[in-house]
Design an enzyme around this catalytic site. Structure first.
Site, PDB file in Angstrom:
ATOM      1  CD  GLU A   1      26.793  31.935  46.417  1.00  0.00           C
ATOM      2  OE1 GLU A   1      26.640  32.997  46.427  1.00  0.00           O
ATOM      3  OE2 GLU A   1      26.984  31.355  47.734  1.00  0.00           O
TER       4      GLU A   1
ATOM      5  CB  ALA B   1      24.814  39.103  47.018  1.00  0.00           C
TER       6      ALA B   1
ATOM      7  N   GLY C   1      27.157  35.521  44.221  1.00  0.00           N
ATOM      8  CA  GLY C   1      25.929  34.781  44.161  1.00  0.00           C
ATOM      9  C   GLY C   1      25.730  34.553  42.498  1.00  0.00           C
TER      10      GLY C   1
ATOM     11  CD  GLU D   1      30.798  34.717  48.125  1.00  0.00           C
ATOM     12  OE1 GLU D   1      31.937  33.819  47.782  1.00  0.00           O
ATOM     13  OE2 GLU D   1      29.787  34.631  47.382  1.00  0.00           O
TER      14      GLU D   1
HETATM   15  N1  CAA Z   1      27.080  44.667  44.373  1.00  0.00           N
HETATM   16  C1  CAA Z   1      26.932  45.932  44.252  1.00  0.00           C
HETATM   17  N2  CAA Z   1      27.640  46.712  43.084  1.00  0.00           N
HETATM   18  C2  CAA Z   1      28.324  46.067  42.372  1.00  0.00           C
HETATM   19  C3  CAA Z   1      28.796  44.778  42.519  1.00  0.00           C
HETATM   20  C4  CAA Z   1      28.318  44.088  43.660  1.00  0.00           C
HETATM   21  N3  CAA Z   1      28.322  42.536  43.748  1.00  0.00           N
HETATM   22  N4  CAA Z   1      29.736  44.435  41.537  1.00  0.00           N
HETATM   23  C5  CAA Z   1      29.824  45.317  40.753  1.00  0.00           C
HETATM   24  N5  CAA Z   1      29.158  46.424  41.163  1.00  0.00           N
HETATM   25  C6  CAA Z   1      29.037  47.891  40.766  1.00  0.00           C
HETATM   26  C7  CAA Z   1      30.057  48.624  41.006  1.00  0.00           C
HETATM   27  O1  CAA Z   1      30.125  49.145  42.356  1.00  0.00           O
HETATM   28  C8  CAA Z   1      29.967  49.820  40.303  1.00  0.00           C
HETATM   29  O2  CAA Z   1      29.203  50.718  40.353  1.00  0.00           O
HETATM   30  P1  CAA Z   1      29.432  52.193  40.165  1.00  0.00           P
HETATM   31  O3  CAA Z   1      29.470  52.471  38.734  1.00  0.00           O
HETATM   32  O4  CAA Z   1      28.242  52.902  40.615  1.00  0.00           O
HETATM   33  O5  CAA Z   1      30.681  52.390  40.794  1.00  0.00           O
HETATM   34  C9  CAA Z   1      29.522  48.997  38.619  1.00  0.00           C
HETATM   35  O6  CAA Z   1      29.068  47.970  39.469  1.00  0.00           O
HETATM   36  C10 CAA Z   1      30.870  48.434  37.959  1.00  0.00           C
HETATM   37  O7  CAA Z   1      31.559  47.907  38.581  1.00  0.00           O
HETATM   38  P2  CAA Z   1      33.317  48.188  38.560  1.00  0.00           P
HETATM   39  O8  CAA Z   1      33.244  49.536  38.374  1.00  0.00           O
HETATM   40  O9  CAA Z   1      33.903  47.454  39.831  1.00  0.00           O
HETATM   41  O10 CAA Z   1      33.707  47.387  37.260  1.00  0.00           O
HETATM   42  P3  CAA Z   1      35.032  46.756  37.175  1.00  0.00           P
HETATM   43  O11 CAA Z   1      34.998  46.204  35.687  1.00  0.00           O
HETATM   44  O12 CAA Z   1      36.264  47.584  37.641  1.00  0.00           O
HETATM   45  O13 CAA Z   1      35.146  45.249  38.200  1.00  0.00           O
HETATM   46  C11 CAA Z   1      34.332  43.411  38.893  1.00  0.00           C
HETATM   47  C12 CAA Z   1      34.423  44.072  37.752  1.00  0.00           C
HETATM   48  C13 CAA Z   1      35.784  42.620  38.954  1.00  0.00           C
HETATM   49  C14 CAA Z   1      33.180  42.555  38.641  1.00  0.00           C
HETATM   50  C15 CAA Z   1      34.042  44.130  40.328  1.00  0.00           C
HETATM   51  O14 CAA Z   1      32.911  45.142  40.158  1.00  0.00           O
HETATM   52  C16 CAA Z   1      33.869  43.335  41.514  1.00  0.00           C
HETATM   53  O15 CAA Z   1      34.800  42.735  42.180  1.00  0.00           O
HETATM   54  N6  CAA Z   1      32.555  43.248  42.050  1.00  0.00           N
HETATM   55  C17 CAA Z   1      32.198  42.649  43.140  1.00  0.00           C
HETATM   56  C18 CAA Z   1      32.549  41.022  43.059  1.00  0.00           C
HETATM   57  C19 CAA Z   1      32.139  40.482  44.295  1.00  0.00           C
HETATM   58  O16 CAA Z   1      32.484  40.414  45.317  1.00  0.00           O
HETATM   59  N7  CAA Z   1      31.110  39.417  44.226  1.00  0.00           N
HETATM   60  C20 CAA Z   1      30.501  38.865  45.396  1.00  0.00           C
HETATM   61  C21 CAA Z   1      29.541  39.428  46.217  1.00  0.00           C
HETATM   62  S1  CAA Z   1      29.149  38.636  47.739  1.00  0.00           S
HETATM   63  C22 CAA Z   1      28.101  37.474  47.499  1.00  0.00           C
HETATM   64  O17 CAA Z   1      27.532  37.354  46.436  1.00  0.00           O
HETATM   65  C23 CAA Z   1      27.540  36.983  48.822  1.00  0.00           C
HETATM   66  C24 CAA Z   1      26.911  35.856  48.461  1.00  0.00           C
HETATM   67  O18 CAA Z   1      27.183  34.578  48.337  1.00  0.00           O
HETATM   68  C25 CAA Z   1      25.456  36.044  48.752  1.00  0.00           C
END
Ligand code: CAA
Length: 261
Positions: free
Chosen positions: A111, A63, A108, A131
């Site tokens: 999920e 998400a 998500g 999360e």
């Molecule tokens: N939400 C918003 N933006 C996201 C995102 C997310 N879940 N995942 C990645 N992005 C964005 C980053 O912010 C980045 O944007 P910018 O270029 O504008 O800075 C872009 O995507 C590329 O990401 P990274 O630079 O971080 O890429 P990376 O290769 O270094 O890392 C990754 C990849 C490990 C997937 C890392 O992006 C990451 O950890 N993302 C978050 C994953 C996460 O925590 N997901 C769970 C979200 S909470 C949820 O889903 C709740 C629920 O159950 C409903």
């Protein structure tokens, strides 16, 4: 649609979540487009769906953390409902849905894949429920579907530790059915979808409903669910044809496609 692409290939519909700059993260707009896309699927012609993510790196990275970062308690709950409603629509969609997981499937993303009937992934796929590291619980069904799929012990370990797992481990714990080299994933998904699409559509749909509804019931009730859906197949054109074809001793005959009638 800005973030969700939909194309039909033969009898397979392919939905691609396409928000590559955010690794296909699910914000409200993506969820709304996904919902509309599901509503637009022509169930007279499409017999199986594939869900995938745009690009080579990510299926869905969760998400949208930016959108969630300022939510109030009430807004957080509403956002959870928004995701859950779409994912439930996917899970109960009349035809099978194959998740072709082509990279990160986090939060998500993991999920949404669990709301699909079948999960296959590329060798670079990464799964996890990160999360608790963000200060929240999984909110789009992760606490419920992961435990049902891989068992409560493994689900609790993944969710409490927020540790990501790679494709081989996802295969070992039964989160995915198969792992393919990235470049072969979509072909494998399309082949599986075509294999499903060639079977009697009413029967396939009834199987999905029987399995899903039965899993939510006790065995006495579940077996009655099966009886009704089994009975429902009889007198259909496809049942009459499928059985007549088997019983016909003329082995030169070529099987006709099922008519969905
Ligand atoms: N939400 C918003 N933006 C996201 C995102 C997310 N879940 N995942 C990645 N992005 C964005 C980053 O912010 C980045 O944007 P910018 O270029 O504008 O800075 C872009 O995507 C590329 O990401 P990274 O630079 O971080 O890429 P990376 O290769 O270094 O890392 C990754 C990849 C490990 C997937 C890392 O992006 C990451 O950890 N993302 C978050 C994953 C996460 O925590 N997901 C769970 C979200 S909470 C949820 O889903 C709740 C629920 O159950 C409903």
């Amino acid at each position: 649609m800005e973030f969700v692409l939909y194309e039909v290939k033969g009898q397979t519909g392919i939905i691609t979540i396409s928000r590559e700059k955010a690794l296909n993260a699910l914000n409200s707009a993506v969820l709304e487009e996904l919902d509309k896309t599901l509503d637009s699927v022509d169930l007279d012609t499409v017999r199986c769906l594939i869900l995938t993510g745009a690009g080579q790196k990510s299926f869905v990275a969760g998400a949208d953390i930016g959108e969630m970062s300022t939510l109030t308690k009430a807004e957080g709950e509403a956002f959870g409902k928004k995701g859950n409603d779409v994912f439930r629509k996917l899970e109960t969609f009349p035809i099978p849905v194959i998740a072709a997981i082509n990279g990160f499937a986090l939060g998500g993303g993991c999920e949404i894949s669990m709301s699909c009937d079948i999960r296959i992934c590329s060798d670079n796929a990464v799964f996890g429920q990160p999360e608790v590291g963000l200060g929240i619980t999984p909110g789009f069904g992760g606490t419920q579907r992961l435990a049902r799929l891989v068992g409560p012990g493994m689900a609790k370990q993944m969710i409490y530790t927020a540790r990501n797992i790679k494709a081989d481990e996802a295969l070992r714990i039964g989160l995915v059915n198969a792992v393919y080299p990235q470049e072969e994933l979509m072909a494998a998904a399309e082949k599986m979808a075509a294999g499903i699409a060639k079977n009697a559509p009413i029967a396939v749909r009834n199987c999905k409903k029987a399995i899903n509804d039965g899993l939510e019931a006790g065995m006495d009730e579940a077996i009655v669910i099966e009886e009704k859906l089994f009975g429902d197949c009889f007198e259909t054109e496809d049942q009459k044809y499928g059985m007549a074809f088997f019983l016909d001793k003329n082995k030169e005959k070529v099987k006709e496609p099922f008519q969905n009638k």
